[in-house]
Design a protein around this motif. Structure first.
Motif, PDB file in Angstrom:
ATOM      1  N   ASP A 103     -12.716  10.960   5.362  1.00 23.68           N
ATOM      2  CA  ASP A 103     -12.873  12.414   5.454  1.00 23.68           C
ATOM      3  C   ASP A 103     -14.162  12.672   6.220  1.00 23.68           C
ATOM      4  OD1 ASP A 103     -12.690  15.129   5.128  1.00 23.68           O
ATOM      5  OD2 ASP A 103     -13.152  15.133   2.984  1.00 23.68           O
ATOM      6  N   CYS A 124     -17.512  15.747   5.766  1.00 28.06           N
ATOM      7  CA  CYS A 124     -17.065  16.057   4.399  1.00 28.06           C
ATOM      8  C   CYS A 124     -17.973  17.041   3.669  1.00 28.06           C
ATOM      9  CB  CYS A 124     -16.935  14.777   3.582  1.00 28.06           C
ATOM     10  SG  CYS A 124     -18.521  13.955   3.256  1.00 28.06           S
ATOM     11  N   THR A 158     -12.751  15.656  -0.209  1.00 31.71           N
ATOM     12  CA  THR A 158     -12.566  14.231  -0.510  1.00 31.71           C
ATOM     13  C   THR A 158     -12.215  14.020  -1.978  1.00 31.71           C
ATOM     14  OG1 THR A 158     -14.448  13.938   1.002  1.00 31.71           O
ATOM     15  CG2 THR A 158     -13.593  11.967  -0.072  1.00 31.71           C
ATOM     16  N   PHE A 216     -11.096   6.328  -0.721  1.00 27.26           N
ATOM     17  CA  PHE A 216     -11.577   7.424   0.112  1.00 27.26           C
ATOM     18  C   PHE A 216     -13.051   7.223   0.454  1.00 27.26           C
ATOM     19  CE2 PHE A 216      -8.060   8.898  -2.370  1.00 27.26           C
ATOM     20  CZ  PHE A 216      -7.350   9.754  -1.532  1.00 27.26           C
ATOM     21  N   GLY A 232     -16.036   9.550   2.348  1.00 31.19           N
ATOM     22  CA  GLY A 232     -16.445  10.788   2.976  1.00 31.19           C
ATOM     23  C   GLY A 232     -17.664  10.549   3.849  1.00 31.19           C
TER      24      GLY A 232
END
Length: 357
Positions: free
Chosen positions: A182, A185, A191, A203, A205
């Motif tokens: 992401d 972010c 996120t 994930f 960010g």
């Protein structure tokens, strides 16, 4: 000798009326911030209607200040007023805007962001003279929190529920287990929403603003998410590492980047061959005059004082602006190497583009 201009008095009166409304809105920003900071909206929502004296007793605040604040809010249609009881009430519709942080139309962040533009004004005025930008980290101190607060309601009510499902095959990958980046972010709300919804995926960010990354890590800890599965790192959109991502997302940030074409090219390299780039941008039409509406007005103001100065402070400084429109965004994304770009979803405030190889 200049000819005397003849004006239409009815048009003048109508315009003065419009400007009075604008001035009322501008002056209201500080009072809305006071109402939020002091918990007045939440108190009226939970405790019910009150006179200024009753609200003073309930909160411990000065009755004289409250009396004026309540009168302003009733004059603004922010509160309802009962002449018989002299009580002020927060209607449920207004409560959704001012008191309920989980509401899809919670707009306190918008008022706070407007407040920050006044603080930015001297720096932006100098930018008009010099053509130079104002770096993100040099803008109003409270702006980063305000931006996050403004966009969070839209992400809460659309990201997992409708935007991701609108992308071809992405939800299925996330459910099985995917790698997601992401970029831009900010405070990490986007996120963290995805990470909470898809526990089998990982994930990362990325944001170039260190204080925002610190805030994102704090939010992750508050939500108790595993740092081995969800983490935040300081990096630009043109140099974030990791590679082999199934999905890269970019929420209301591409237009703030000084080199959006370079960003697109870097995202292209970081994606798997069958990967997807999800680009969420402010809603805008391609033709200038089609954006002359309340949403366009709001975004052009933010773009002038925040987005364009931020982009001009970076390398290349293309400065797309917050009202770039789908046609220009598609051009930029394709110039970075993507061959397929489509509008996957939209709301009154956002368009969602899906980019594939």
């Amino acid at each position: 000798m200049e000819a005397t201009q003849i004006f239409d008095e009815s048009k003048l009166n109508a315009f003065v009326g419009q400007v009075l409304g604008d001035l009322g809105g501008a002056y209201s920003a500080a009072l809305v911030k006071i109402g939020d900071r002091l918990g007045l909206y939440r108190e009226l929502q939970s405790g019910g209607p009150a006179t200024s004296a009753e609200l003073a007793e309930r909160t411990g605040y000065s009755e004289r200040y409250l009396r004026e604040w309540l009168a302003h809010h009733a004059a603004s249609n922010y509160l309802a007023y009962d002449e018989a009881t002299r009580r002020f009430r927060l209607p449920p519709e207004q409560a959704m805007v001012f008191a309920d942080e989980e509401s899809p139309v919670y707009m306190i962040g918008g008022f706070e962001n407007a407040f920050s533009t006044f603080e930015n004004e001297p720096k932006v005025s100098e930018g008009f003279r010099s053509g130079q930008g104002v770096a993100w980290g040099d803008q109003a101190h409270c702006m980063f929190c305000a931006v996050a607060k403004f966009f969070r309601p839209g992400y809460n009510h659309n990201l997992v529920q409708s935007w991701l499902p609108a992308l071809d095959g992405v939800v299925e990958k996330l459910e099985r287990g995917a790698r997601v980046a992401d970029i831009g972010c900010g405070h990490g709300h986007s996120t963290l929403l995805m990470a909470a919804a898809f526990p089998n995926s990982t994930f990362i960010g990325y944001d170039f603003h260190g204080d925002s990354i610190d805030a994102a890590n704090d939010h992750r800890e508050e939500q108790g998410l595993d740092p081995n599965r969800v983490r935040f790192e300081q990096a630009t959109a043109a140099d974030f590492a990791g590679g082999d991502f199934d999905l890269v997302t970019c929420f209301d940030a591409l237009h703030d980047m000084g080199d959006p074409v370079g960003t697109a090219a870097h995202v292209y390299k970081q994606l798997k061959p069958d990967g997807t780039w999800m680009v969420v941008e402010p809603m805008a039409a391609d033709e200038l005059s089609d954006n002359f509406n309340p949403v366009g007005r709001l975004f052009y103001a933010a773009s002038t004082t925040i987005c364009v100065p931020t982009a001009l402070a970076q390398k290349t400084g293309l400065a797309l602006g917050a009202q770039a429109g789908e046609r220009k965004l598609t051009e930029v994304i394709k110039e970075g190497g993507f061959s397929r770009v489509r509008r996957a979803a939209e709301t009154p405030f956002n368009i969602v583009l899906e980019a594939r190889r």
